[in-house]
Design an enzyme around this catalytic site. Sequence first.
Site, PDB file in Angstrom:
ATOM      1  N   LYS A 281      77.719-115.213   9.399  1.00 55.73           N
ATOM      2  CA  LYS A 281      77.387-117.146  10.320  1.00 55.73           C
ATOM      3  C   LYS A 281      76.764-116.797  11.040  1.00 55.73           C
ATOM      4  O   LYS A 281      76.078-116.040  11.361  1.00 55.73           O
ATOM      5  CB  LYS A 281      78.197-117.057  10.672  1.00 55.73           C
ATOM      6  N   GLU A 368      98.217-126.760  13.094  1.00 50.15           N
ATOM      7  CA  GLU A 368      98.445-127.763  13.727  1.00 50.15           C
ATOM      8  C   GLU A 368     100.060-127.752  14.134  1.00 50.15           C
ATOM      9  O   GLU A 368     100.540-128.449  15.057  1.00 50.15           O
ATOM     10  CB  GLU A 368      97.714-129.161  13.436  1.00 50.15           C
ATOM     11  N   ARG A 396      97.994-134.365  10.981  1.00 56.29           N
ATOM     12  CA  ARG A 396      98.246-132.815  10.471  1.00 56.29           C
ATOM     13  C   ARG A 396      99.804-132.167  11.068  1.00 56.29           C
ATOM     14  O   ARG A 396     100.406-131.807  10.087  1.00 56.29           O
ATOM     15  CB  ARG A 396      97.800-131.905  10.224  1.00 56.29           C
TER      16      ARG A 396
END
Length: 637
Positions: A281, A368, A396
């Site tokens: 990243k 979630e 969700r």
Amino acid sequence: MKFLHKIDSPADLRRLSRADLRTVAAELREFVLQTVSQTGGHLGSNLGTVELTVALHYVFDTPHDRLVWDVGHQTYPHKVLTGRRDRMGTLRQLGGIAGFPKRDESEFDTFGTAHSSTSISAALGMAVAAKLKGEERHAVAVIGDGAMSAGMAFEALNNAGVSHEGVNADLLVILNDNDMSISPPVGALNKYLARLMSGQFYAAAREGAKAVLKNAPPLFELARRFEEHAKGMVVPGTIFEEFGFNYVGPIDGHDLDALIPTLENLRAKKGPQFLHVVTKKGRGYKLAEADPVKYHAASGKFNPAEGFPKSAAPSKPTFTQVFGQWLCDMAEADPRLVGITPAMREGSGMVEFHKRFPKRYHDVGIAEQHAVTFAAGLACEGLKPVLAIYSTFLQRGYDQLIHDVALQNLPVVFALDRAGIVGADGPTHAGAYDIAYIRCVPNCSLLAPSDENECRQALTTAFRQNHPVAVRYPRGAGVGAEIDKALTEWPWGKGVVRRVAGGRADARGGQRLAILAFGTLLHPALKAAETLGATVADMRFVKPLDTELVLELARSHEGLVTVEEGCVSGGAGSAVLECLAAAGVQVPVLQLGLPDLFTEHGDPGKLLAMYGLDAAGMEQSILQRFPVRPSLAAANG
């Protein structure tokens, strides 16, 4: 730029030689860095996927071949290569291009994403559809290691590895493993993937094989070349093969000489394929490589040579910071408190809580549904869980909210950050629906504080209840209200009148009105009321609604106006109408809130104005619904 300015579609990219692609990647990385430095937006993830993006569009015949990006915040290089280079200066701005894939923006955006872990399911559907329609095309899902922690990804893997009524889908899943979700990744799977790459397992076997093969130089050279261009010297046994996938990797996701031949080989194979690539990243930008969390996204302009500017001491705290401080203070006061986040420690303001109360802090990963039921299990044992979750992400876990928490009436606090308009992230992240989807659930209460101090008090009030309570608050700072450090509760279910109208009509000849404000739109409502001469109530509670206050205002005013930063359909205004209907009280009511459409991306202030939710917009809408009476205007001179 030697090549990038000539690439208006992947077809132009494919005309270049393999040797030119390194230059393309370098130009693309620099272009993305310079663009984000002017517009703001996600940075680290996009710098990390440059070579992978180039390789995918070079090998596959996009958009005929379907390419689905999970989450989608790493698709800036994809947008640049697919005809949107000259519009990147409008990124995430009102009327500009979106920060995530969007089907109506480009035919190359084959599936709209922004929530994690949907790519494999969508790409599998596309792959099966191609087979059913007799079409020769490939479907590719690119998913990050953080997104692999979500159950939906494994549901899709489980389904993809078996034939669909005799149809074997030609699906390629690419795991983009950068060992970095937004918050530090957690969970057994992440540890497993890290072990594959860390050298304790994979490298040891690899080096052992090398030691044996070095005694036979021709075999060693053959193995070395095989390693560079295909699976590698050792293919580690993985859970992905147990799902029915042909596993390849891990390979260097920044090495085009490894990526392109591997992708070409996989494109020629039938059935479900799984490629594990390792990327970094922030690749190519040292500041982002050194601090991938900080450089996950830029909030505004910055000088790439200097990095993100040092944040000045904020003149007023954000609602997220208010929550984080409250969480620590309440944890000191009550040892039963447990804090939970689904992989959003930084975004939800829980860094300090994690430091101070590590045993009572739980990051469950991008999961979630699990987060909600995990909280329910804690509550069953007498603890007091506080789940910090964005409004849009709680969607969700809605079944778990209803079935596992509300049905059993468990005392879970839902701290709903990013309620209402969120700005540049757009409709996928807007908290537009929580009022409607929570207030209809039995046993659940919903509080909407109007400023920072009220937010702290609302959270305290919610925590001290013995049933499920959600507190919604927006992104960013409030009005700079002075914060009382005491853990003060509100009177349950009671609103407060903030402004009282002075007479039968105002000086402009308008009708006597009362504005019922739910949440932070109280402040523009107060400003509009100054001009209109209206009464203003800070309702505080969406559920239980202060019915006494509603009926009192309805009987003493000629019209009511409800204001909320949420969808009008089924929202707080609807609750007021239900209250009036149940009591048989007839009074004109104007409902102001978000319209029945998906909100745009752009500056939050501009969006609120566009939807008529700033002071001027409220005033205009109110005067249209409750026009000036000529007789009253004359009476007022």
